[in-house]
Design an enzyme around this catalytic site. Sequence first.
Site: not given
Ligand code: BES
Ligand code: ZN
Length: 494
Positions: A345, A271
């Site tokens: 997921r 991230k």
């Molecule tokens: N934990 C994150 C989602 C999230 C983002 C929660 C911001 C709280 C605040 C999740 O695991 C994630 O990283 N999702 C990605 C998915 C993508 C790579 C398909 C996302 O939403 O960017």
């Molecule tokens: Zn994630």
Amino acid sequence: MFHVQQTYKIVSSDIVIIPVFQEKELISSEIQKKFSGLESVFCSIKKNEDFEGKYGEVAYYHTAIPKYPRVLFVGMGKREETNNEIFRRIGGIVRKKCVAFKVADASFVLFDTMCKDAAIPLLQGFLLASYAYDRYRNRTKKHTKAFKSLYFITLHAPTQEEKNKIRETLHVIEGVFIARNLVNTPANDLTPQIFAKETQRFKKMKRMKVTVIDEKKLKKLGAGAILGVGQGSKHPPLFVILEYRSKKKNAKTIGLVGKGITFDSGGIHLKPVGHIETMKMDMSGAASVFGLFHILSKEELPVNIVAVMVIAENAIGPSSIRPGDVIKSYDGQTIEVTNTDAEGRLVVADALSYLQDRYKNLDAIVDIATLTGGCIVALGYDITGLLTNSEDLHRQLQAASEKTGEKIWQLPLDKDLLKTVKGEFTDLQNFTRNVKAMAIMGGAFLHAFIKNNIKWAHLDIAGTAWAETNQEYKSRGATGCPVRLMWEFLKVYR
Ligand code: BES
Ligand code: ZN
Ligand code: ZN
């Protein structure tokens, strides 16, 4: 939590709070009769042109009467525009004034003709606004005067039902605080193992069972999705199964799943700055299940519950799962991990399969997960995303949402979007480029693990579990969402 009591006798307290609707004449007779000696204060507030009773307005007076030395009038806005959420917010505003005025106890005046049903939402707001996370303050402790008692002054003696509701509200908010504390705890002090240890407290509670499924057992079970996500961390992944058996005969059983990523670095799809800093909150789904079980240890429910908290750290390191790796989920589907940051997921999928495999009598399943940033883009920070295959569950969750003010909005499990999670050379892939409906794609992936059309709802709380700003009764950080919503939902589930 402090003492809360409804009473028709006036008690001595540091401050008397009198709600005033914009139609000001409503302050008159009843209150004035009850609070003799305050005539001049009532006279002043009526003359005070700066105070119209608009929502959130306050006016503050000192009196010469020892029993109630201070009076705070708080504007409720127009009477016909008030609702439970307004009351909740007023409760929060008043709580903050109590801090500012350094009072230890307060009497909130609630006359039957003014706002009969307002006590509970006012109390909720007042309690919720009392939360502070100060575990790590050593030298910088805030020296706020401890608040001790809140009295609701009513014209009638409290009924048993009113007393019960106050007791329940206190327990529910305790559950919310426990969830908030867990979410606010940094990942170095809340590893999967520490999380599992914390759940042991439920072992000694009546009607509850706690089972930890550690990494070794997960391997035996073939839960390859959670194992893949957790393999990069020196803190191995695990399931915690919490079970509650209702007293009610022939009660239905509901399955819950809580996403519990103690830290989501994104893995090798690391991230970026601005997104990684708050990722200790990625276990909010599991924390809300934990909070619910706290409430359950104090209040009974007419349903049985089996909850899987799926706990892992999505770390980056030499043994992290790689983009392109293929894993096999608990239910035997192969998944190409096209994005290591779409880990939620994966872990939730294994928990969903485990539940359906082990508990054949489930009436419905609700999973709670901070699943996608895309849900925040779609719905913002105040609305939880809902994806479901059941109009019943939608209706029931919507009703709970309206009662609690924790908003939800349904996103479609569109047939074409369901297909987007199909793999190129595997059964599934966890992310597909060029699909912009992120929250729906997340839900579509989970849907691929739902068997025999069992009723299922997925709550995407990525936006709602964490507040970026201070609001009336939310403070920056964990919100404890959706503990209150889920409690309302479970309470009336039959
Ligand atoms: N934990 C994150 C989602 C999230 C983002 C929660 C911001 C709280 C605040 C999740 O695991 C994630 O990283 N999702 C990605 C998915 C993508 C790579 C398909 C996302 O939403 O960017
Ligand atoms: Zn994630
Ligand atoms: Zn995540």
